[in-house]
Design a protein around this motif. Structure first.
Motif, PDB file in Angstrom:
ATOM      1  N   MET A   1      27.655  45.392  34.301  1.00 42.42           N
ATOM      2  CA  MET A   1      27.072  45.499  32.718  1.00 42.42           C
ATOM      3  C   MET A   1      25.823  46.629  32.516  1.00 42.42           C
ATOM      4  O   MET A   1      24.871  46.435  33.386  1.00 42.42           O
ATOM      5  N   SER A   2      25.666  47.220  31.591  1.00 42.41           N
ATOM      6  CA  SER A   2      24.271  48.262  31.576  1.00 42.41           C
ATOM      7  C   SER A   2      23.169  47.347  30.982  1.00 42.41           C
ATOM      8  O   SER A   2      23.275  46.287  30.407  1.00 42.41           O
ATOM      9  N   GLY A   6      22.642  44.361  28.628  1.00 39.99           N
ATOM     10  CA  GLY A   6      22.180  43.021  29.421  1.00 39.99           C
ATOM     11  C   GLY A   6      22.846  42.707  30.584  1.00 39.99           C
ATOM     12  O   GLY A   6      23.305  44.005  30.868  1.00 39.99           O
ATOM     13  N   PHE A   7      22.516  41.824  31.195  1.00 38.41           N
ATOM     14  CA  PHE A   7      22.785  41.465  32.517  1.00 38.41           C
ATOM     15  C   PHE A   7      23.727  40.283  32.449  1.00 38.41           C
ATOM     16  O   PHE A   7      23.303  39.395  31.705  1.00 38.41           O
ATOM     17  N   SER A   8      24.737  40.238  33.304  1.00 38.22           N
ATOM     18  CA  SER A   8      25.413  38.883  33.593  1.00 38.22           C
ATOM     19  C   SER A   8      24.590  38.039  34.488  1.00 38.22           C
ATOM     20  O   SER A   8      23.661  38.560  34.877  1.00 38.22           O
ATOM     21  N   ILE A   9      24.985  36.634  34.372  1.00 35.15           N
ATOM     22  CA  ILE A   9      24.346  35.590  35.220  1.00 35.15           C
ATOM     23  C   ILE A   9      24.412  36.079  36.707  1.00 35.15           C
ATOM     24  O   ILE A   9      23.197  35.998  37.576  1.00 35.15           O
ATOM     25  N   GLU A  11      24.350  39.571  37.985  1.00 32.82           N
ATOM     26  CA  GLU A  11      23.520  40.436  37.924  1.00 32.82           C
ATOM     27  C   GLU A  11      22.096  39.947  37.857  1.00 32.82           C
ATOM     28  O   GLU A  11      21.221  40.371  38.626  1.00 32.82           O
ATOM     29  N   ALA A  12      21.723  39.044  37.068  1.00 35.21           N
ATOM     30  CA  ALA A  12      20.462  38.511  37.051  1.00 35.21           C
ATOM     31  C   ALA A  12      20.025  37.797  38.291  1.00 35.21           C
ATOM     32  O   ALA A  12      18.859  37.943  38.760  1.00 35.21           O
ATOM     33  N   SER A  16      16.890  38.975  40.734  1.00 40.05           N
ATOM     34  CA  SER A  16      15.699  38.096  40.812  1.00 40.05           C
ATOM     35  C   SER A  16      15.517  37.372  41.834  1.00 40.05           C
ATOM     36  O   SER A  16      14.656  36.484  42.110  1.00 40.05           O
ATOM     37  N   ALA A  17      16.601  37.207  42.802  1.00 46.15           N
ATOM     38  CA  ALA A  17      16.683  36.601  44.033  1.00 46.15           C
ATOM     39  C   ALA A  17      16.679  35.073  43.881  1.00 46.15           C
ATOM     40  O   ALA A  17      16.259  34.083  44.710  1.00 46.15           O
ATOM     41  N   LEU A  18      17.223  34.521  42.671  1.00 50.59           N
ATOM     42  CA  LEU A  18      17.604  33.226  42.388  1.00 50.59           C
ATOM     43  C   LEU A  18      18.974  33.117  42.245  1.00 50.59           C
ATOM     44  O   LEU A  18      19.994  33.927  41.945  1.00 50.59           O
ATOM     45  N   SER A  19      19.416  31.954  42.632  1.00 52.90           N
ATOM     46  CA  SER A  19      20.863  31.720  42.474  1.00 52.90           C
ATOM     47  C   SER A  19      21.286  31.406  41.252  1.00 52.90           C
ATOM     48  O   SER A  19      20.562  31.119  40.185  1.00 52.90           O
ATOM     49  N   GLU A  20      22.814  31.794  40.860  1.00 53.26           N
ATOM     50  CA  GLU A  20      23.230  31.471  39.327  1.00 53.26           C
ATOM     51  C   GLU A  20      22.787  29.898  39.016  1.00 53.26           C
ATOM     52  O   GLU A  20      22.537  29.693  37.893  1.00 53.26           O
ATOM     53  N   ASP A  21      23.017  28.966  40.023  1.00 55.02           N
ATOM     54  CA  ASP A  21      22.900  27.583  39.786  1.00 55.02           C
ATOM     55  C   ASP A  21      21.268  27.279  39.271  1.00 55.02           C
ATOM     56  O   ASP A  21      21.118  26.312  38.494  1.00 55.02           O
TER      57      ASP A  21
END
Length: 139
Positions: A1-2, A6-9, A11-12, A16-21
């Protein structure tokens, strides 16, 4: 996504080096604001959200608990930290803790260096738990 959309979870999480959970959990406990949603109800994150995620990651590295982070995350980017002496004190405490860890790690390096130089693994006087004590003969 551009970035404009925005960013999908996913991509985020990657950026961010965080997991989706973890991102979902941080939203649930109020550490992160609730993400905007697309029509299909998928989360969408703004660049500002990613900056907050990166700040959380940095604060975690200081040893700060999630509860301790909340007041910092409530500040705006324009906030003057000098107007929040309680938060300055907390940052200084975390800084001192990190400096203590660095000193302890340096002492360990000194021990390893001394062992490598002497070629012997015989025990020497060494206090690794306290930063005020040094290996004899080391500055």
């Amino acid at each position: 996504m551009s970035e404009a959309a925005g960013f999908s979870i996913k991509e985020a999480a990657e950026q961010s080096a965080l997991s989706e959970d973890t991102i979902r959990y941080y939203e649930k406990i109020g550490l992160l604001p609730q993400a905007d949603r697309k029509k299909n109800r998928h989360r969408i994150y703004r660049p500002e959200d990613l900056q907050v995620m990166q700040l959380i990651t940095c604060l975690k590295k200081t040893g700060m608990s999630l509860d301790e982070m909340k007041p910092f995350l409530g500040l705006t980017y324009d906030s003057d930290l000098t107007e929040h002496p309680d938060l300055q004190v907390k940052l200084e405490q975390h800084r001192e803790n990190i400096q203590h860890q660095i000193n302890s790690l340096q002492m360990i390096i000194d021990v390893i260096d001394a062992k490598m130089t002497s070629g012997s693994m015989m025990p020497d006087a060494c206090e690794l738990a306290e930063t005020t004590k040094r290996i004899p003969g080391r500055a």
